[in-house]
Design an enzyme around this catalytic site. Structure first.
Site, PDB file in Angstrom:
ATOM      1  N   ARG A  51       0.835  -1.209   0.000  1.00  0.00           N
ATOM      2  CA  ARG A  51       0.000   0.000   0.000  1.00  0.00           C
ATOM      3  C   ARG A  51       0.870   1.259   0.000  1.00  0.00           C
ATOM      4  NH1 ARG A  51      -4.454   0.841   4.597  1.00  0.00           N
ATOM      5  NH2 ARG A  51      -2.557   1.020   5.860  1.00  0.00           N
ATOM      6  N   ARG A 100       9.934  27.255   0.481  1.00  0.00           N
ATOM      7  CA  ARG A 100       8.517  26.931   0.301  1.00  0.00           C
ATOM      8  C   ARG A 100       8.065  27.259  -1.112  1.00  0.00           C
ATOM      9  NH1 ARG A 100       3.296  28.841   0.734  1.00  0.00           N
ATOM     10  NH2 ARG A 100       1.877  27.633   2.074  1.00  0.00           N
ATOM     11  N   LYS A 149      -2.855   7.105   1.631  1.00  0.00           N
ATOM     12  CA  LYS A 149      -2.642   7.232   3.079  1.00  0.00           C
ATOM     13  C   LYS A 149      -1.648   8.365   3.341  1.00  0.00           C
ATOM     14  CE  LYS A 149      -2.015   4.385   7.219  1.00  0.00           C
ATOM     15  NZ  LYS A 149      -3.382   4.571   7.769  1.00  0.00           N
ATOM     16  N   GLU A 181     -16.269   5.947   6.446  1.00  0.00           N
ATOM     17  CA  GLU A 181     -15.430   5.151   7.339  1.00  0.00           C
ATOM     18  C   GLU A 181     -15.288   5.875   8.664  1.00  0.00           C
ATOM     19  OE1 GLU A 181     -11.567   4.798   5.460  1.00  0.00           O
ATOM     20  OE2 GLU A 181     -11.684   6.852   4.735  1.00  0.00           O
TER      21      GLU A 181
END
Length: 285
Positions: A51, A100, A149, A181
């Site tokens: 994953r 940045r 994720k 979920e």
């Protein structure tokens, strides 16, 4: 004091440093995995590693380490920190290009790789697994790619706090009238001999524990329906539970104040937890 891993080095946690320009800090531009440890061994490591590769690919990030290298780092941290039961957290970010900028940095920018452990004695025998947890429902306000994720966990954290303030343990998120979920887990209900859980899509995380539990359920001759379900349907179910790498199979006994079944963990949920833990221990590395 724990030993942690940062960019190729094993260090005391007090000496670990990451740049203030790291894109995970500035942009939540990183992914992570959590692997459980039971009896000093890693549970379903291959599933988490696979994953991780998918998450990296979806964000166009190169894998900085091979699966074997990651496995050795996990094992070394478990040994160094004397983890019998607990968790190993892995985070890979797009790195710190120097300043940045919204645009992705040069593909050759070194990623940041961090791993650390948490000791959780008795992880598989928690009181919650015997008593069950209470959940509330909240509107799902996360971004649309929940299948990746990422470290973008602000709204799930807010959801956990909403539940805590309501005297509950967790929250189930609802979108377009159906449960997606939990804040850090996949959600299920049981009606009769049928397990019902939302189908895989970009709307939910493709849980590693989810995949294993559904496989074991089918092998145990339980029916599985992968489809959306509502809070009202859940409240009328015989049983409910959640799955995650750290909670395994956790019974849910109350949703928005309504007891599920008789308000105690159900027999089928308990059996699924037992099967999952038994089978996972057999294949642990």
């Amino acid at each position: 004091m724990r030993t942690v891993y940062v960019n190729g080095e094993y260090l005391p946690e007090t000496e670990a440093k990451v740049s203030i320009f790291d894109r995970a800090f500035l942009m939540a531009d990183g992914v992570y995995e959590v692997t459980s440890v039971l009896g000093g061994k890693l549970i379903d490591f291959d599933g988490h590693a696979n994953r991780l590769d998918r998450s990296l690919g979806e964000l166009e990030m190169k894998a900085p380490l091979t699966k074997d290298e990651l496995l050795e780092i996990h094992r070394e941290l478990v040994r160094e920190n004397e983890i019998e039961d607990g968790l190993v957290y892995l985070q890979i970010t797009r790195g710190a290009p120097g300043d940045r900028d919204f645009a992705y940095p040069d593909p050759d920018t070194p990623p940041t790789v961090v791993l650390f452990t948490q000791s959780k004695p008795g992880l598989a025998d928690s009181a919650q697994s015997k008593e069950g947890i209470k959940v509330i429902s909240i509107e799902d306000q996360r971004w649309g790619r929940r299948d990746i994720k990422t470290v973008q966990l602000l709204f799930p954290s807010m959801g956990k706090m909403m539940a805590k303030k309501a005297g509950a343990d967790d929250a189930w998120m609802v979108e377009d009238g159906a449960v997606t979920e939990g804040t850090s887990n996949n959600a299920y209900i049981i009606k009769g001999d049928t397990i019902i859980t939302r189908h895989l899509s970009n709307d939910i995380l493709h849980g590693i524990t989810r995949a294993a539990v559904l496989r074991f359920a089918r092998e145990a001759q339980m029916k599985v329906e992968e489809r959306p379900f509502t809070i009202e349907e859940a409240q009328a179910a015989d049983e409910a539970f959640v799955t995650s790498a750290s909670a395994f199979v956790m019974p849910v006994v109350e949703i928005d104040g309504a007891a599920i079944g008789d308000g105690t963990p159900g027999a089928r949920t308990a059996r699924l937890r037992e099967i999952y833990l038994d089978e996972s221990r057999k294949t642990a590395v």
